[in-house]
Each structure stands twice: as C-alpha cells, then as structure tokens.
Scaffold this motif. Structure first.
Motif, PDB file in Angstrom:
ATOM      1  N   LEU A   1      41.897  52.351  53.437  1.00  0.00           N
ATOM      2  CA  LEU A   1      41.901  52.310  54.897  1.00  0.00           C
ATOM      3  C   LEU A   1      41.449  53.643  55.493  1.00  0.00           C
ATOM      4  O   LEU A   1      40.766  53.660  56.527  1.00  0.00           O
ATOM      5  N   GLU A   2      41.783  54.741  54.841  1.00  0.00           N
ATOM      6  CA  GLU A   2      41.330  56.039  55.326  1.00  0.00           C
ATOM      7  C   GLU A   2      39.809  56.123  55.296  1.00  0.00           C
ATOM      8  O   GLU A   2      39.183  56.703  56.185  1.00  0.00           O
ATOM      9  N   GLU A   3      39.203  55.523  54.269  1.00  0.00           N
ATOM     10  CA  GLU A   3      37.743  55.457  54.224  1.00  0.00           C
ATOM     11  C   GLU A   3      37.203  54.607  55.365  1.00  0.00           C
ATOM     12  O   GLU A   3      36.230  54.979  56.036  1.00  0.00           O
TER      13      GLU A   3
ATOM     14  N   ASN B   1      46.362  43.039  44.466  1.00  0.00           N
ATOM     15  CA  ASN B   1      46.706  43.901  43.331  1.00  0.00           C
ATOM     16  C   ASN B   1      46.788  45.378  43.700  1.00  0.00           C
ATOM     17  O   ASN B   1      47.080  46.214  42.844  1.00  0.00           O
ATOM     18  N   LEU B   2      46.532  45.693  44.954  1.00  0.00           N
ATOM     19  CA  LEU B   2      46.527  47.093  45.374  1.00  0.00           C
ATOM     20  C   LEU B   2      47.943  47.624  45.533  1.00  0.00           C
ATOM     21  O   LEU B   2      48.825  46.930  46.040  1.00  0.00           O
ATOM     22  N   SER B   3      48.129  48.859  45.129  1.00  0.00           N
ATOM     23  CA  SER B   3      49.373  49.544  45.472  1.00  0.00           C
ATOM     24  C   SER B   3      49.276  49.992  46.929  1.00  0.00           C
ATOM     25  O   SER B   3      48.186  50.026  47.514  1.00  0.00           O
ATOM     26  N   SER B   4      50.394  50.332  47.525  1.00  0.00           N
ATOM     27  CA  SER B   4      50.370  50.805  48.912  1.00  0.00           C
ATOM     28  C   SER B   4      49.535  52.072  49.030  1.00  0.00           C
ATOM     29  O   SER B   4      48.836  52.277  50.039  1.00  0.00           O
ATOM     30  N   GLU B   5      49.561  52.902  47.984  1.00  0.00           N
ATOM     31  CA  GLU B   5      48.774  54.133  48.009  1.00  0.00           C
ATOM     32  C   GLU B   5      47.281  53.828  47.949  1.00  0.00           C
ATOM     33  O   GLU B   5      46.484  54.431  48.681  1.00  0.00           O
TER      34      GLU B   5
END
Length: 237
Positions: A114-116, A104-108
């Motif tokens: 992932l940055e975390e 359900n995640l958007s690419s943003e």
C-alpha cells in the motif's frame, strides 16, 4: 497524513462545471471508466469554475509558444469512490505482477504494498479535512499534444508507478531523447505555472489550484504569506 493535508480548508462553494472539451484534447473513453470505475453519472471531465478558467489560460499560454498544440486532459474530477477503486485496482495489479495473493499477505506485506500504491494515489479519505486532491475538483492530470494531434512522449506514462514519474527524473541526463523528455516536462510545467497551478512534487502530470496541496506548496515558497485551501471535497452532486 501527508504534510499538505494539515492545511485548513475554507470552502468557497464555487461550482463544479463541465470542461469545454472542444478546447482541449482528451482521453476517450475516459481511462478509469474503461477499467470499470463508476462515476455515478457525473462527468470526470469537470473542474471548479476558477480552476477551469486557469486551465483555459494555460492553454492560451501554450498556443502563444506553440500554435496548434493542446493540453490533453487525462483526468480531472474524481469522486472518493473512484479513488478507492483505483487504489484497489493498482494494488491488485501489483499482486499479479509479483505472483502474490492478497489472502496470503501478512499485515506487514500488505502495508508495504500500500505504501507503494500511495506513492501515486492519494488515500481515499472520507474525512472532510483530508480530501484526495482530485475529489475537490481542483486537480487535473495533463500532458501535451502537438499540432498534428500526436500525444507527446514525456518519458513516462501518467500514473506510472516508477521513479520516472518524478518531474525531474531526466533533469541531469544527457542523451538527446532524455533531454527532450526534460524539455517537454518543463514546457508543461511552465504554462501551467503561469496560469497559477502548482505541480505535484512527485508526478510530472498532476497540477492543482486552490486545494490543500496548492496552498501547502504556495506557503512553503512564500513563508510570509500563508494560504488556506479554498476547495474541499465536492459534495451533494
């Protein structure tokens, strides 16, 4: 790309060797193997020969200051496949903690998560020019054990995804417990530095010698003495 990944690698072909575990304290079973990481028969308790010799020296320096204390090895050599496994494991844990589902995640949203994750975990790159530090056999995650065999509380867990992981998190705090955490982290840093290691700027437990991060930090501190890395990704095991 992180700044240290721009450092060139001049591979010295030094062998990856087994750590003599009797000299150190260790996590057993290995923490990532307990989670299901597959090392394909290669021991995670391995380092390049020169890195191991330096780690033994660090242990000697620790004994000189605190007889009976030991460096405790949490992790050492980590294949890129295990790096990928741990990135996926950490991402899945974040999703569970926040009640999110990957589909359900958007690419943003996925990119922000992932940055975390990449605050702690290096990108599991297959590019020989940008190897994850542990895949070179030149990085080791460590803490301290006292003479009674107790692992010291360092004010944060290894691999903890929080501000407490920063080496200097407790530097300006004033309570007795917080000052103790700061002192213990400084002790670990000093014995590892004396042996030639550099510490990860954002992780109190991560030290390396001879890889890109080490060369990058050394060159920043010694502007007239640029170094290339001498350890790249370990291949052909």
């Amino acid at each position: 790309m992180k700044p240290y990944q721009k450092i060139p690698i001049q591979e010295c072909d030094e062998p990856l060797v087994a750590i003599p575990l009797g000299k150190f304290a260790i996590e057993s079973p290995h923490p990532y193997e307990k989670l299901g990481a597959n090392y394909r028969g290669q021991s995670p308790y391995s380092l390049r020969q020169g890195v191991l010799e330096a780690l033994i020296n660090a242990q000697t320096y620790l004994h000189q200051r605190y007889p009976g204390w030991k460096i405790k090895i949490f992790d050492a050599y980590r294949p890129v496949e295990v790096q990928q496994f741990m990135v996926g494991y950490t991402l899945a844990r974040l999703l569970r903690e926040r009640g999110l589902k990957q589909e359900n995640l958007s690419s943003e949203q996925r990119q922000k998560l992932l940055e975390e994750v990449y605050q702690i975990w290096a990108v599991p790159s297959d590019n020989p020019a940008t190897p994850p530090p542990h895949s070179t056999g030149a990085a080791v995650d460590v803490t301290l054990v006292d003479a009674t065999g107790n692992t010291l509380d360092m004010g944060g867990e290894i691999d903890e995804l929080s501000p407490r992981s920063h080496p200097d998190y407790y530097a300006n705090m004033t309570s007795e417990k917080e000052r103790l955490y700061c002192t213990r982290r400084q002790l670990l840093y000093e014995v590892m530095r004396e042996a030639g290691f550099c510490r990860h700027p954002g992780e109190w437990w991560h030290f390396s010698l001879g890889d890109q991060m080490w060369a990058w930090q050394h060159s920043r501190e010694n502007l007239d003495n640029f170094l290339a890395a001498r350890y790249g990704r370990v291949l052909n095991l």
